[in-house]
Every structure is written in C-alpha cells, then in structure tokens.
Design a protein around this motif. Structure first.
Motif, short mmCIF file in Angstrom:
data_model
loop_
_atom_site.label_atom_id
_atom_site.label_comp_id
_atom_site.label_asym_id
_atom_site.label_seq_id
_atom_site.Cartn_x
_atom_site.Cartn_y
_atom_site.Cartn_z
N VAL A 260 0.81 -1.23 0.12
CA VAL A 260 0.07 -0.07 -0.12
C VAL A 260 0.82 1.24 -0.08
CG1 VAL A 260 -1.70 1.40 1.51
CG2 VAL A 260 -1.99 -1.04 1.03
N ASP A 261 0.50 1.99 -0.77
CA ASP A 261 1.11 3.53 -0.97
C ASP A 261 0.95 4.28 -0.15
OD1 ASP A 261 2.97 2.50 -3.19
OD2 ASP A 261 0.77 2.49 -4.24
N ARG A 262 -0.42 4.61 0.42
CA ARG A 262 -0.90 5.65 1.06
C ARG A 262 -1.97 5.32 2.14
NH1 ARG A 262 -2.06 11.80 -1.36
NH2 ARG A 262 -3.18 12.80 0.49
N ILE A 263 -1.90 5.58 3.25
CA ILE A 263 -3.04 5.54 4.35
C ILE A 263 -3.83 6.72 4.20
CG2 ILE A 263 -3.50 4.77 6.44
CD1 ILE A 263 -1.25 3.54 6.70
N VAL A 264 -5.11 6.65 4.17
CA VAL A 264 -6.12 7.47 4.18
C VAL A 264 -6.86 7.78 5.72
CG1 VAL A 264 -8.16 8.95 3.30
CG2 VAL A 264 -6.66 7.79 1.70
N GLU A 265 -6.42 8.70 6.40
CA GLU A 265 -7.03 8.72 7.75
C GLU A 265 -8.76 8.90 7.78
OE1 GLU A 265 -5.56 11.81 10.45
OE2 GLU A 265 -3.66 10.99 10.21
N GLU A 266 -9.31 8.02 8.79
CA GLU A 266 -10.68 8.19 8.98
C GLU A 266 -10.92 8.79 10.35
OE1 GLU A 266 -12.63 4.13 8.82
OE2 GLU A 266 -10.91 3.18 7.69
N PRO A 267 -12.25 9.49 10.12
CA PRO A 267 -12.69 10.11 11.21
C PRO A 267 -12.74 9.18 12.54
CG PRO A 267 -14.27 10.22 9.54
CD PRO A 267 -13.23 9.18 9.06
N LEU A 268 -12.62 9.99 13.64
CA LEU A 268 -12.51 9.17 14.90
C LEU A 268 -13.82 7.92 15.21
CD1 LEU A 268 -11.54 8.72 17.77
CD2 LEU A 268 -13.03 10.76 18.68
N GLY A 269 -13.59 6.93 15.31
CA GLY A 269 -14.53 5.97 15.41
C GLY A 269 -14.78 5.33 13.95
N GLY A 270 -14.22 5.46 13.04
CA GLY A 270 -14.49 4.88 11.81
C GLY A 270 -15.20 5.49 10.87
N ALA A 271 -14.97 5.24 9.33
CA ALA A 271 -15.77 6.04 8.40
C ALA A 271 -17.33 5.90 8.54
CB ALA A 271 -15.31 5.54 7.07
N HIS A 272 -17.56 4.84 9.16
CA HIS A 272 -19.19 4.64 9.38
C HIS A 272 -19.78 5.63 10.28
CE1 HIS A 272 -17.29 2.11 12.41
NE2 HIS A 272 -18.25 2.42 13.18
N ARG A 273 -19.05 6.22 11.20
CA ARG A 273 -19.50 7.36 12.13
C ARG A 273 -19.58 8.95 11.62
NH1 ARG A 273 -17.55 3.87 16.20
NH2 ARG A 273 -18.91 3.84 17.78
N ALA A 274 -18.94 9.07 10.34
CA ALA A 274 -19.06 10.40 9.82
C ALA A 274 -18.66 10.11 8.27
CB ALA A 274 -17.79 11.47 10.41
N PRO A 275 -19.32 9.58 7.53
CA PRO A 275 -19.20 9.10 6.11
C PRO A 275 -19.03 10.15 5.32
CG PRO A 275 -21.63 8.74 6.80
CD PRO A 275 -20.61 8.96 7.90
N THR A 276 -19.51 11.46 5.62
CA THR A 276 -19.42 12.48 4.71
C THR A 276 -17.83 12.98 4.72
OG1 THR A 276 -21.52 13.55 4.98
CG2 THR A 276 -19.91 14.96 4.20
#
Length: 313
Positions: A260-276
């Motif tokens: 993997v070349d790049r990691i994209v950070e997710e909102p606190l608690g995962g993408a399902h908590r703040a999908p936008t």
C-alpha cells in the motif's frame, strides 16, 4: 445511533445514559447540559483510546461494519456527472461491480468499484459485492475504454472476495480475474485504487493492481479472509483473530511491506461514524494521486506500475 461492534460495548452504557439525559432535557424540566457534556467527553475519550489500539481482528470488524459508506455513497458525494455503464457485452451485467464516467474535482475519470448493498434487498441485488466473471469482464471493458480516451481510472475496492459459486466457475472465474489484473497492469493511463473496506483475495486484486494503492486507516487487505485462513491452518474459524494478526492485513502493516502506498485517515471511530468527512478525505487523496501523473507518457505510467510490483517482496 451507530451500531456498536463487540469490542465497543463499553461505550454502550455511556451512550445510553447520554440519550436518557437528553430525553429528560427535552421535557424542559431540568437543565442537564453540563452533565451531558461531561458524559460525552468521557465517551469521546473512551472511543479515541479504543480506536488507538485496535487489533488486526478488530480492524477487520470495523472494515466490515454494515454502515460504512458503499460505492454508491462515494459516487454520489465525490463524482460529478456520473454516467453508469453496464454489461460485459458477452453475458450479463453484474451489479456486484459498478462503473461509469464522471468527474472527480473537475477531472474526467472512469470510476469502477464493488457495491455490497446496505440492506437485505440491495445486498442480494449486488450479491454482497462478490463479483462473478461478467463483473470482471465489465471492469476490463471499462478500463480499456478509459485507456482509449486517455482517462485516469479510479477503483474502489470493498469485497470479501470473488463469488465462489459453481456458476461462476463454469463461466471462467479464475480466467476473468487474471484478465482483469492483466488489464490493470497494461493501462497507459494512471490507475489509482482505494481499499475502502474489505480487500479480499483475487476479487480485490483484479481491481487493485494499480499505480497507486490507497487504503483507509481501518480497512483490511488480504489474500484470504482471517476465518478462511484459520479454517485451513487450525481447522477452526475460532482462530480468526490469530490469523488476522499473522496475515498482516492492516493498512499500517501493508504500507511497511510496500503493498500500500498511502493511508487515508478516517474520522474518529471509523468511516461509518462520519461518512461525509471520510468520503471528502478520500476524494482529496485520490485527486492528489491522479495529479501526480500529470505530464507522464503512457510508457512512463506502465513502467512505474511495473517497477512497483517487481519491487514487492
């Protein structure tokens, strides 16, 4: 309210208490704003501490969370003027893989990805994101179309694996996956892939043999599911957590290995908590990666992709 995973159960009591206090406040009988604020701060701290030390198996559970954004959500938010293109021109239209033309931040792109569905009816319709041969042949057709017109290709990977049913094998599942992987490697235009949930086996690689592979912070990417690996090595799926640890399925591990070349950070608690917010972060990262190929010739793009994969291992 977001559905809690097993390891998030300590949060349940706090969230229940906050909900009760807010309901009391709605009655107008008492001002409990300060108490709610304290409990919310405690809940946020616990959530932050929990997600700071997730095990590979816990990350697998997060990657599979049913409320994470799906392909249709990404397209709706980050792809303008999306025009879906259907069918493999040979057998059928596989709805486990969806693709079409659109604009990503003004850039013309071909976007292709797995769609799992988000309720019982849509999951059956999209076969839980497990593609059959016609799905991969559709992806090949769309990639070749993009290559012909000089359009970058963006793929969004989220599948537990290719469909293992007998009808898929009868129609050449292995060959279709191999041809799709070959098509990825032969493109003269940039191919940027993002593992947004599960990246399972050849079903994922068939869309992810890209110039640049991005991965959400809590996504997983592996040659087999942890349960499948455990069933082979230990003869029981109960060892899935041990398998996930050994397989190095997390974004951090795979970045160290050069997969993997790049990691994209997710909102606190995962993408399902703040999908936008999660989708916005991914759109920004995808745009930056596409722009990094500006001015490169088709031969240079193919060479960089070839060198990337020859260097792995």
């Amino acid at each position: 309210m977001v559905s809690l995973l097993d390891f998030e159960k300590p949060l349940a009591e706090l969230q229940s208490r906050i909900a009760e206090l807010r309901e009391t406040a709605d009655n107008g009988s008492i001002d409990i704003a300060s108490e709610v604020a304290k409990l919310q701060a405690k809940s946020d701290k616990l959530l932050r501490e929990t997600y700071a030390k997730l095990t590979p198996w816990q990350k697998t559970q997060v990657a599979r969370h049913p409320e994470r954004p799906h392909f249709k959500h990404y397209v709706a938010q980050m792809i303008e003027e999306f025009v879906p293109l259907a069918g493999d021109r040979a057998f059928a239209d596989d709805l486990a893989i969806i693709g079409g033309l659109g604009r990503l931040g003004g850039r013309r792109v071909m976007v292709i990805g797995h769609e799992k569905g988000d309720d019982t009816a849509s999951r059956l319709k999209h076969n839980f994101g497990m593609a059959k041969p016609e799905g991969y042949r559709k992806a090949i057709r769309l990639m070749k179309l993009a290559d012909r017109f000089g359009l970058p290709v963006v793929t969004l990977v989220d599948t537990s694996g290719a469909f293992p049913g007998i009808q898929a094998e009868e129609r050449g599942q292995a060959e279709a996956i191999a041809r799709s992987t070959e098509a990825c490697l032969e493109l003269g235009v940039p191919l940027v892939a993002a593992v947004v949930g599960e990246g399972g086996s050849g079903g994922a690689v068939a869309l992810a043999a890209a110039n640049r592979v991005l991965m959400f912070e809590h996504a997983v990417y592996s040659v087999i599911s942890p349960e499948g690996c455990a069933s082979i090595l230990w003869r029981t799926s109960e060892k899935a957590a041990d398998a996930a640890e050994a397989m190095k399925v997390t974004a951090a591990d795979l970045q160290k290995l050069g997969v993997v070349d790049r990691i994209v950070e997710e909102p606190l608690g995962g993408a399902h908590r703040a999908p936008t917010a999660a989708i916005d972060s991914l759109a920004k990262a995808l745009g930056e990666e596409i722009d990094s190929f500006s001015g490169q010739t088709p031969d240079q793009i193919r060479a960089s992709r070839r060198d990337k994969y020859l260097a792995i291992g």
